[in-house]
Design an enzyme around this catalytic site. Structure first.
Site, PDB file in Angstrom:
ATOM      1  N   PRO A  11       7.879 -51.643  -5.211  1.00 42.58           N
ATOM      2  CA  PRO A  11       8.436 -50.507  -4.452  1.00 42.58           C
ATOM      3  C   PRO A  11       9.937 -50.340  -4.707  1.00 42.58           C
ATOM      4  O   PRO A  11      10.486 -49.278  -4.438  1.00 42.58           O
ATOM      5  CB  PRO A  11       8.185 -50.904  -2.997  1.00 42.58           C
ATOM      6  CG  PRO A  11       7.145 -51.959  -3.039  1.00 42.58           C
ATOM      7  CD  PRO A  11       7.327 -52.678  -4.337  1.00 42.58           C
ATOM      8  N   GLU A  68       5.354 -61.131  -0.883  1.00 46.47           N
ATOM      9  CA  GLU A  68       6.480 -60.275  -0.437  1.00 46.47           C
ATOM     10  C   GLU A  68       7.195 -59.642  -1.618  1.00 46.47           C
ATOM     11  O   GLU A  68       7.885 -58.639  -1.488  1.00 46.47           O
ATOM     12  CB  GLU A  68       7.490 -61.103   0.380  1.00 46.47           C
ATOM     13  CG  GLU A  68       6.941 -61.617   1.700  1.00 46.47           C
ATOM     14  CD  GLU A  68       6.294 -60.470   2.507  1.00 46.47           C
ATOM     15  OE1 GLU A  68       5.097 -60.591   2.848  1.00 46.47           O
ATOM     16  OE2 GLU A  68       6.981 -59.447   2.713  1.00 46.47           O
ATOM     17  N   ARG A 124      -4.043 -42.392 -21.520  1.00 43.83           N
ATOM     18  CA  ARG A 124      -4.574 -41.042 -21.791  1.00 43.83           C
ATOM     19  C   ARG A 124      -3.662 -40.246 -22.701  1.00 43.83           C
ATOM     20  O   ARG A 124      -4.086 -39.237 -23.287  1.00 43.83           O
ATOM     21  CB  ARG A 124      -4.851 -40.277 -20.496  1.00 43.83           C
ATOM     22  CG  ARG A 124      -3.647 -39.941 -19.663  1.00 43.83           C
ATOM     23  CD  ARG A 124      -4.034 -39.319 -18.340  1.00 43.83           C
ATOM     24  NE  ARG A 124      -4.537 -37.963 -18.475  1.00 43.83           N
ATOM     25  CZ  ARG A 124      -3.766 -36.881 -18.633  1.00 43.83           C
ATOM     26  NH1 ARG A 124      -2.455 -37.045 -18.704  1.00 43.83           N
ATOM     27  NH2 ARG A 124      -4.281 -35.682 -18.716  1.00 43.83           N
ATOM     28  N   ASP A 169      -0.650 -30.443 -19.126  1.00 42.94           N
ATOM     29  CA  ASP A 169      -0.610 -31.317 -17.949  1.00 42.94           C
ATOM     30  C   ASP A 169       0.410 -30.838 -16.925  1.00 42.94           C
ATOM     31  O   ASP A 169       1.461 -30.321 -17.291  1.00 42.94           O
ATOM     32  CB  ASP A 169      -0.126 -32.719 -18.374  1.00 42.94           C
ATOM     33  CG  ASP A 169      -1.285 -33.682 -18.575  1.00 42.94           C
ATOM     34  OD1 ASP A 169      -1.049 -34.780 -19.081  1.00 42.94           O
ATOM     35  OD2 ASP A 169      -2.412 -33.282 -18.245  1.00 42.94           O
TER      36      ASP A 169
HETATM   37  C1  4FV Z   1       4.135 -51.140  -5.294  1.00 38.95           C
HETATM   38  C2  4FV Z   1       4.471 -49.778  -5.214  1.00 38.95           C
HETATM   39  C3  4FV Z   1       3.817 -52.024  -4.170  1.00 38.95           C
HETATM   40  C4  4FV Z   1       4.750 -54.777  -2.717  1.00 38.95           C
HETATM   41  C5  4FV Z   1       4.552 -56.201  -2.331  1.00 38.95           C
HETATM   42  C6  4FV Z   1       2.930 -55.594  -3.975  1.00 38.95           C
HETATM   43  C7  4FV Z   1       3.493 -54.342  -3.402  1.00 38.95           C
HETATM   44  C8  4FV Z   1       3.369 -56.703  -3.082  1.00 38.95           C
HETATM   45  N1  4FV Z   1       4.187 -51.491  -6.581  1.00 38.95           N
HETATM   46  N2  4FV Z   1       4.683 -49.337  -6.481  1.00 38.95           N
HETATM   47  N3  4FV Z   1       4.546 -49.005  -4.109  1.00 38.95           N
HETATM   48  N4  4FV Z   1       3.746 -53.351  -4.454  1.00 38.95           N
HETATM   49  O1  4FV Z   1       3.656 -51.583  -3.039  1.00 38.95           O
HETATM   50  O2  4FV Z   1       4.513 -50.378  -7.293  1.00 38.95           O
HETATM   51  O3  4FV Z   1       3.781 -57.784  -3.857  1.00 38.95           O
END
Ligand code: 4FV
Length: 236
Positions: free
Chosen positions: A92, A119, A160, A175
């Site tokens: 994230p 985490e 793709r 697209d």
């Molecule tokens: C996430 C997202 C995501 C966070 C903690 C995996 C999680 C756990 N990855 N975009 N949104 N990852 O939420 O890519 O480790």
């Protein structure tokens, strides 16, 4: 293109690559897909990939050593020159994924996709690989239980675009986002459904008219639903 996925749940990927464009691209050799179990790069008999966070706090953090050992050996195995490959950690905290990012990654010879869990991942993973070779990418501002599904999203979007992956190469020129616009509305048989008719212009056979109508519809939809994309477009 070679795509390597690093995860503690390799089994999650089995089914995903057995259907549609992804499976055809693999069968046609357009993509060489390798799914790796991160635990294969642990050194303790419990095959530990996580530990408690320095500074305290809830949950666990992914250990840096197994990740770096895994990625380094996978990059060596790829044997491709350094600027034609990239390591992407899904998180994230990453750069929001976009079609232009997907196109950029789709042009590489090797993409190593790392799916985090817990985490998060020890910050020294990305810093030890160096920003020119590794980056974080996010699929959206929400928190998932793991990076595997985001990894599937990224791999699907990249595969793709591989030449020959889509039956009609035109389809990705049309697209959404590739022209900085949302897509125009699509219709197919029947011509009428519960009183809802297909727009006459699409039945006219006048391709010039159809092209204009679709362009207008794409701009209208973008204006109504994602005006920020239009302002982005005018800036470019
Ligand atoms: C996430 C997202 C995501 C966070 C903690 C995996 C999680 C756990 N990855 N975009 N949104 N990852 O939420 O890519 O480790």
């Amino acid at each position: 293109m070679r795509i390597d996925i690093v995860t503690i749940f390799p089994g999650m990927f089995g089914e995903v690559f057995r259907f549609g464009i992804l499976s055809r691209a693999v069968e046609a050799g357009l993509v060489h897909l390798h799914v790796h179990n991160l635990r294969d790069w642990t050194r303790d008999r419990h095959r530990t990939t996580d530990d408690s966070p320095y500074g305290g706090g809830p949950g666990m953090v992914m250990k840096v050593e197994p990740l770096v050992l895994a990625v380094e050996s996978i990059l060596v195995a790829g044997g491709l020159n350094r600027d034609r490959r990239r390591v992407v950690l899904l998180s994230p905290r990453g750069t929001p994924i976009s079609q232009s990012k997907v196109v950029e990654l789709g042009g590489l010879e090797q993409l190593v996709v790392v799916a985090g869990r817990y985490e998060g991942v020890d910050e020294r993973f990305i810093s030890s690989l160096g920003p020119e070779h590794a980056e974080e990418v996010s699929i959206g501002d929400y928190v998932l239980s793991g990076g595997e599904i985001p990894a599937m999203v990224l791999v699907d979007a990249v595969v793709r675009l591989q030449p020959g992956a889509m039956s009609d190469p035109d389809s990705f020129r049309e697209d959404s986002f590739s022209r900085g616009l949302l897509d125009f509305p699509h219709y197919t048989r029947p011509q009428e459904f519960r009183g809802l008719r297909v727009p006459e212009v699409l039945l006219s056979g006048d391709h010039g008219e159809i092209r204009e109508w679709r362009k207008r519809q794409a701009v209208l939809a973008t204006h109504d639903r994602r005006p920020e994309i239009l302002s982005q477009r005018t800036k470019e």
